[in-house]
Design a protein around this motif. Structure first.
Motif, PDB file in Angstrom:
ATOM      1  N   GLN A  83      11.783  -2.601  10.817  1.00  0.00           N
ATOM      2  CA  GLN A  83      10.408  -2.844  10.682  1.00  0.00           C
ATOM      3  C   GLN A  83      10.233  -3.262   9.235  1.00  0.00           C
ATOM      4  O   GLN A  83      10.844  -3.120   8.226  1.00  0.00           O
ATOM      5  CB  GLN A  83       9.877  -1.569  10.857  1.00  0.00           C
ATOM      6  CG  GLN A  83       9.599  -1.094  12.288  1.00  0.00           C
ATOM      7  CD  GLN A  83      11.020  -0.492  12.909  1.00  0.00           C
ATOM      8  OE1 GLN A  83      11.903   0.186  12.007  1.00  0.00           O
ATOM      9  NE2 GLN A  83      11.567  -1.138  13.997  1.00  0.00           N
ATOM     10  N   LYS A  85       6.388  -3.522   7.042  1.00  0.00           N
ATOM     11  CA  LYS A  85       4.963  -3.214   6.878  1.00  0.00           C
ATOM     12  C   LYS A  85       4.463  -4.172   5.573  1.00  0.00           C
ATOM     13  O   LYS A  85       4.986  -4.238   4.622  1.00  0.00           O
ATOM     14  CB  LYS A  85       5.087  -1.616   6.342  1.00  0.00           C
ATOM     15  CG  LYS A  85       5.273  -0.754   7.559  1.00  0.00           C
ATOM     16  CD  LYS A  85       4.766   0.613   7.050  1.00  0.00           C
ATOM     17  CE  LYS A  85       4.939   1.736   8.203  1.00  0.00           C
ATOM     18  NZ  LYS A  85       4.669   2.996   7.758  1.00  0.00           N
ATOM     19  N   SER A  86       3.101  -4.412   5.884  1.00  0.00           N
ATOM     20  CA  SER A  86       2.654  -5.320   4.928  1.00  0.00           C
ATOM     21  C   SER A  86       1.110  -4.945   4.303  1.00  0.00           C
ATOM     22  O   SER A  86       0.335  -4.276   4.763  1.00  0.00           O
ATOM     23  CB  SER A  86       2.039  -6.790   5.546  1.00  0.00           C
ATOM     24  OG  SER A  86       1.589  -7.675   4.841  1.00  0.00           O
ATOM     25  N   SER A  87       0.871  -5.557   3.051  1.00  0.00           N
ATOM     26  CA  SER A  87      -0.259  -5.180   2.364  1.00  0.00           C
ATOM     27  C   SER A  87      -1.584  -5.960   3.093  1.00  0.00           C
ATOM     28  O   SER A  87      -2.583  -5.536   2.844  1.00  0.00           O
ATOM     29  CB  SER A  87      -0.182  -5.752   0.800  1.00  0.00           C
ATOM     30  OG  SER A  87      -0.063  -7.257   0.916  1.00  0.00           O
ATOM     31  N   ASP A  89      -2.685  -5.370   5.897  1.00  0.00           N
ATOM     32  CA  ASP A  89      -3.269  -4.324   6.696  1.00  0.00           C
ATOM     33  C   ASP A  89      -3.269  -3.346   6.317  1.00  0.00           C
ATOM     34  O   ASP A  89      -3.496  -1.926   6.788  1.00  0.00           O
ATOM     35  CB  ASP A  89      -2.967  -4.459   8.311  1.00  0.00           C
ATOM     36  CG  ASP A  89      -1.359  -3.996   8.472  1.00  0.00           C
ATOM     37  OD1 ASP A  89      -0.755  -3.806   7.434  1.00  0.00           O
ATOM     38  OD2 ASP A  89      -0.951  -3.944   9.686  1.00  0.00           O
ATOM     39  N   ASP A  90      -2.950  -3.091   4.781  1.00  0.00           N
ATOM     40  CA  ASP A  90      -2.846  -1.961   4.253  1.00  0.00           C
ATOM     41  C   ASP A  90      -1.625  -0.908   4.607  1.00  0.00           C
ATOM     42  O   ASP A  90      -1.737   0.356   4.721  1.00  0.00           O
ATOM     43  CB  ASP A  90      -4.152  -0.983   4.041  1.00  0.00           C
ATOM     44  CG  ASP A  90      -5.173  -1.650   3.363  1.00  0.00           C
ATOM     45  OD1 ASP A  90      -4.844  -2.580   2.196  1.00  0.00           O
ATOM     46  OD2 ASP A  90      -6.184  -1.684   3.562  1.00  0.00           O
ATOM     47  N   PHE A  91      -0.621  -1.653   4.842  1.00  0.00           N
ATOM     48  CA  PHE A  91       0.868  -1.012   5.538  1.00  0.00           C
ATOM     49  C   PHE A  91       0.439  -0.010   6.715  1.00  0.00           C
ATOM     50  O   PHE A  91       1.143   0.898   7.110  1.00  0.00           O
ATOM     51  CB  PHE A  91       1.333  -0.295   4.134  1.00  0.00           C
ATOM     52  CG  PHE A  91       1.602  -0.948   3.199  1.00  0.00           C
ATOM     53  CD1 PHE A  91       2.771  -1.740   3.042  1.00  0.00           C
ATOM     54  CD2 PHE A  91       0.720  -0.849   2.071  1.00  0.00           C
ATOM     55  CE1 PHE A  91       2.949  -2.381   1.908  1.00  0.00           C
ATOM     56  CE2 PHE A  91       0.912  -1.853   0.889  1.00  0.00           C
ATOM     57  CZ  PHE A  91       1.910  -2.627   0.861  1.00  0.00           C
ATOM     58  N   LYS A  92      -0.531  -0.451   7.525  1.00  0.00           N
ATOM     59  CA  LYS A  92      -0.967   0.444   8.600  1.00  0.00           C
ATOM     60  C   LYS A  92       0.222   0.270   9.830  1.00  0.00           C
ATOM     61  O   LYS A  92       0.611   1.085  10.531  1.00  0.00           O
ATOM     62  CB  LYS A  92      -2.348   0.399   8.932  1.00  0.00           C
ATOM     63  CG  LYS A  92      -3.172   0.697   8.030  1.00  0.00           C
ATOM     64  CD  LYS A  92      -4.938   0.579   8.820  1.00  0.00           C
ATOM     65  CE  LYS A  92      -5.880   0.896   7.530  1.00  0.00           C
ATOM     66  NZ  LYS A  92      -7.105   0.522   8.058  1.00  0.00           N
ATOM     67  N   ASP A  93       0.265  -1.072  10.062  1.00  0.00           N
ATOM     68  CA  ASP A  93       1.044  -1.413  11.390  1.00  0.00           C
ATOM     69  C   ASP A  93       2.701  -1.674  10.948  1.00  0.00           C
ATOM     70  O   ASP A  93       3.001  -2.128  10.050  1.00  0.00           O
ATOM     71  CB  ASP A  93       0.635  -2.640  12.036  1.00  0.00           C
ATOM     72  CG  ASP A  93      -0.778  -2.265  12.661  1.00  0.00           C
ATOM     73  OD1 ASP A  93      -1.117  -1.239  12.812  1.00  0.00           O
ATOM     74  OD2 ASP A  93      -1.626  -3.100  12.681  1.00  0.00           O
ATOM     75  N   GLU A  94       3.500  -1.280  11.896  1.00  0.00           N
ATOM     76  CA  GLU A  94       5.102  -1.740  11.775  1.00  0.00           C
ATOM     77  C   GLU A  94       5.194  -3.034  12.594  1.00  0.00           C
ATOM     78  O   GLU A  94       4.963  -2.903  13.539  1.00  0.00           O
ATOM     79  CB  GLU A  94       5.857  -0.636  12.107  1.00  0.00           C
ATOM     80  CG  GLU A  94       5.913   0.628  11.164  1.00  0.00           C
ATOM     81  CD  GLU A  94       6.783   1.680  11.765  1.00  0.00           C
ATOM     82  OE1 GLU A  94       7.378   1.590  13.053  1.00  0.00           O
ATOM     83  OE2 GLU A  94       7.247   2.471  10.975  1.00  0.00           O
ATOM     84  N   GLY A 184       5.015  -6.643   0.779  1.00  0.00           N
ATOM     85  CA  GLY A 184       5.333  -5.532   1.856  1.00  0.00           C
ATOM     86  C   GLY A 184       6.855  -4.859   1.782  1.00  0.00           C
ATOM     87  O   GLY A 184       7.573  -5.174   0.808  1.00  0.00           O
TER      88      GLY A 184
END
Length: 207
Positions: A83, A85-87, A89-94, A184
């Motif tokens: 997985q 995680k990206s900045s 979406d503020d690390f919300k979604d995988e 991320g």
């Protein structure tokens, strides 16, 4: 296309051994050719080239060479899935991430596949830290999938750092502004190769 990568240790020992074996091999081969009355002379460069090609593609993976300390380059070949995680979406979604590494002793290429884009490496550095940990750093080019990508995302380049521990890898990536300012984290596991099952034909029994 595969590119060369740098390492944090000296490879001269391997080159010296290949040269030494090439000299001995050249003498042996030429003596055999003389005994067989074959009018052909093999040069040391030819033997060295063949040995280096074999070593670069295959022989460096032999575990015994690691135990003897002749080879320190870890074999990272394979598919690594996990997985991201990206900045963005503020690390919300995988987000599903897949990294494929193709490697020889001197060359490497790293492909990345994500839900909205694909990437490939253009340069890399591999650190073994004297066996303490394995760190792969590479510069990548990322191309988006125009059909599924938000308008804010453009083709861009960046840097990824991955730290490996057996069949696990984790790291960070940083996209290069101004095309993309996001960054991320990555969590990956090496995908095991599926063993091919050999079907054995059985003669039908007579009832």
């Amino acid at each position: 296309m595969m590119h060369q990568y740098s390492v944090d240790y000296d490879r001269k020992t391997v080159y010296f051994l290949l040269a030494f074996v090439s000299i001995l091999g050249t003498k042996i081969v030429n003596k055999i050719l003389v005994l067989e009355n074959i009018e052909l002379t093999i040069t040391g460069l030819t033997i060295f080239g063949l040995l280096f090609l074999l070593f670069d593609k295959f022989l460096w993976k032999i575990r015994l060479l690691y135990y003897l300390g002749l080879v320190k380059t870890p074999n990272l070949n394979g598919v690594w899935k996990g997985q991201l995680k990206s900045s963005y979406d503020d690390f919300k979604d995988e987000i599903d991430a897949c990294i494929q590494i193709k490697q020889t002793w001197t060359k490497i290429i790293i492909f990345g596949k994500f839900n909205q884009s694909k990437s490939y490496s253009i340069s890399a550095n591999l650190e073994t830290n004297n066996g303490a940990r394995v760190v792969l750093r590479y510069v990548f080019k990322n191309k988006n999938n125009l059909a599924n990508t938000p308008k804010t995302m453009m083709n861009h380049s960046g840097i990824t750092t991955l730290e490996f521990e057996e069949n696990d890898a984790e790291g960070k990536y940083y996209n290069e502004p101004p095309q993309n300012k996001n960054y991320g984290i990555l969590l990956l596991n090496k995908e095991e190769k599926k063993k091919k099952r050999i079907k054995i034909w059985k003669k039908p029994s007579k009832n």
